[in-house]
Design an enzyme around this catalytic site. Structure first.
Site, PDB file in Angstrom:
ATOM      1  N   VAL A 123       0.854  -1.198   0.000  1.00  0.00           N
ATOM      2  CA  VAL A 123       0.000   0.000   0.000  1.00  0.00           C
ATOM      3  C   VAL A 123       0.887   1.243   0.000  1.00  0.00           C
ATOM      4  O   VAL A 123       1.704   1.452   0.901  1.00  0.00           O
ATOM      5  CB  VAL A 123      -0.950  -0.003   1.222  1.00  0.00           C
ATOM      6  CG1 VAL A 123      -1.806   1.256   1.215  1.00  0.00           C
ATOM      7  CG2 VAL A 123      -1.832  -1.246   1.213  1.00  0.00           C
ATOM      8  N   LYS A 124       0.713   2.047  -1.067  1.00  0.00           N
ATOM      9  CA  LYS A 124       1.557   3.237  -1.250  1.00  0.00           C
ATOM     10  C   LYS A 124       0.841   4.440  -0.641  1.00  0.00           C
ATOM     11  O   LYS A 124      -0.291   4.768  -1.022  1.00  0.00           O
ATOM     12  CB  LYS A 124       1.795   3.422  -2.749  1.00  0.00           C
ATOM     13  CG  LYS A 124       3.025   4.216  -3.099  1.00  0.00           C
ATOM     14  CD  LYS A 124       3.271   4.111  -4.607  1.00  0.00           C
ATOM     15  CE  LYS A 124       4.414   4.985  -5.062  1.00  0.00           C
ATOM     16  NZ  LYS A 124       4.526   4.996  -6.524  1.00  0.00           N
ATOM     17  N   VAL A 125       1.515   5.079   0.309  1.00  0.00           N
ATOM     18  CA  VAL A 125       0.887   6.123   1.131  1.00  0.00           C
ATOM     19  C   VAL A 125       1.715   7.399   1.025  1.00  0.00           C
ATOM     20  O   VAL A 125       2.951   7.337   1.145  1.00  0.00           O
ATOM     21  CB  VAL A 125       0.833   5.656   2.616  1.00  0.00           C
ATOM     22  CG1 VAL A 125       0.192   6.712   3.496  1.00  0.00           C
ATOM     23  CG2 VAL A 125       0.114   4.317   2.742  1.00  0.00           C
TER      24      VAL A 125
END
Ligand code: G3P
Length: 217
Positions: free
Chosen positions: A86-88
């Site tokens: 998950v790219k945050v």
């Protein structure tokens, strides 16, 4: 050093994967838009397709900017496939969310990183990967690779486990310099990966070998 490809283009992902050296894929909303992927269902399906094509970590970016939204979106993305990262974004709510994901066994990639201070925060929150955008730093007359070297030194001194994922790569030399500077991963456009193959003496040498091989046929 791991090699990721930085694209949502399936043909390019396939071509890089066929080289046998691909360890993963990174995407972002701009790259998805470039491929004309529209709507949540289409986006989720596209991530699923990429996960089925490449056996490695696949970064899928959230577009929410509040904690609850990032968590809800990240959970949905993580449910697509075990290899989803998950790219945050590197914002206050993003750091809180990265800590939550870390505590709940979901891997993260902290994106839009431009300073060593941001790198320390992301590592403290337990980010799996950290994405400094070195090409965009170069674009503003700073040295992006210097930042990779600085973060690498800090992580090594402090024993942080977060992996440095050099992003916004623009050419083959960036990849070589990031390898020297201690990047754990380079995420690259296909052209930059293929650029590593190029040397005029290789072409001249091969032409000569093939010419001489005719004499021995
Ligand atoms: O995936 C994020 C990053 O690689 C963006 O690159 O070329 O848009 O600066 P670029």
């Amino acid at each position: 050093m791991k090699f990721f490809i930085d694209t949502a283009n399936l043909a390019q992902i396939k071509e890089a994967n066929e080289l046998g050296i691909l360890d993963g894929v990174t995407t972002n909303p701009s790259l998805m838009a470039k491929e004309g992927i529209k709507g949540q269902e289409a986006i989720m399906n596209h991530y699923k397709t990429i996960c089925e094509m490449v056996d490695g970590d696949i970064s899928a970016e959230v577009i929410s900017t509040d904690f609850d939204g990032i968590i809800a979106e990240g959970k949905k993305l993580a449910a697509i496939h075990p290899n989803i990262i998950v790219k945050v974004p590197m914002i206050k709510e993003g750091i809180k969310a990265i800590k939550w994901f870390t505590d709940n066994g979901i891997k993260t990639n902290c994106t839009l990183v431009f300073s060593a201070g941001q790198a320390i925060l992301a590592a403290k929150a337990g980010a799996t990967y950290l994405s400094p955008f070195i090409g965009r730093i170069d674009d503003s007359s700073w040295d992006g690779v210097e930042l990779i070297a600085q973060i690498s030194q800090i992580y090594s001194i402090q024993g942080f486990k977060t992996q440095i994922l050099a992003a916004s790569i623009r050419n083959a030399l960036h990849i070589v310099r990031c390898a020297e500077a201690g990047a754990d991963v380079c995420t690259c456009p296909l052209d930059s990966i293929l650029g590593l193959l190029k040397h005029p003496l290789t072409d001249i040498g091969l032409a000569k070998f093939l010419e001489d091989a005719k004499k021995t046929a």
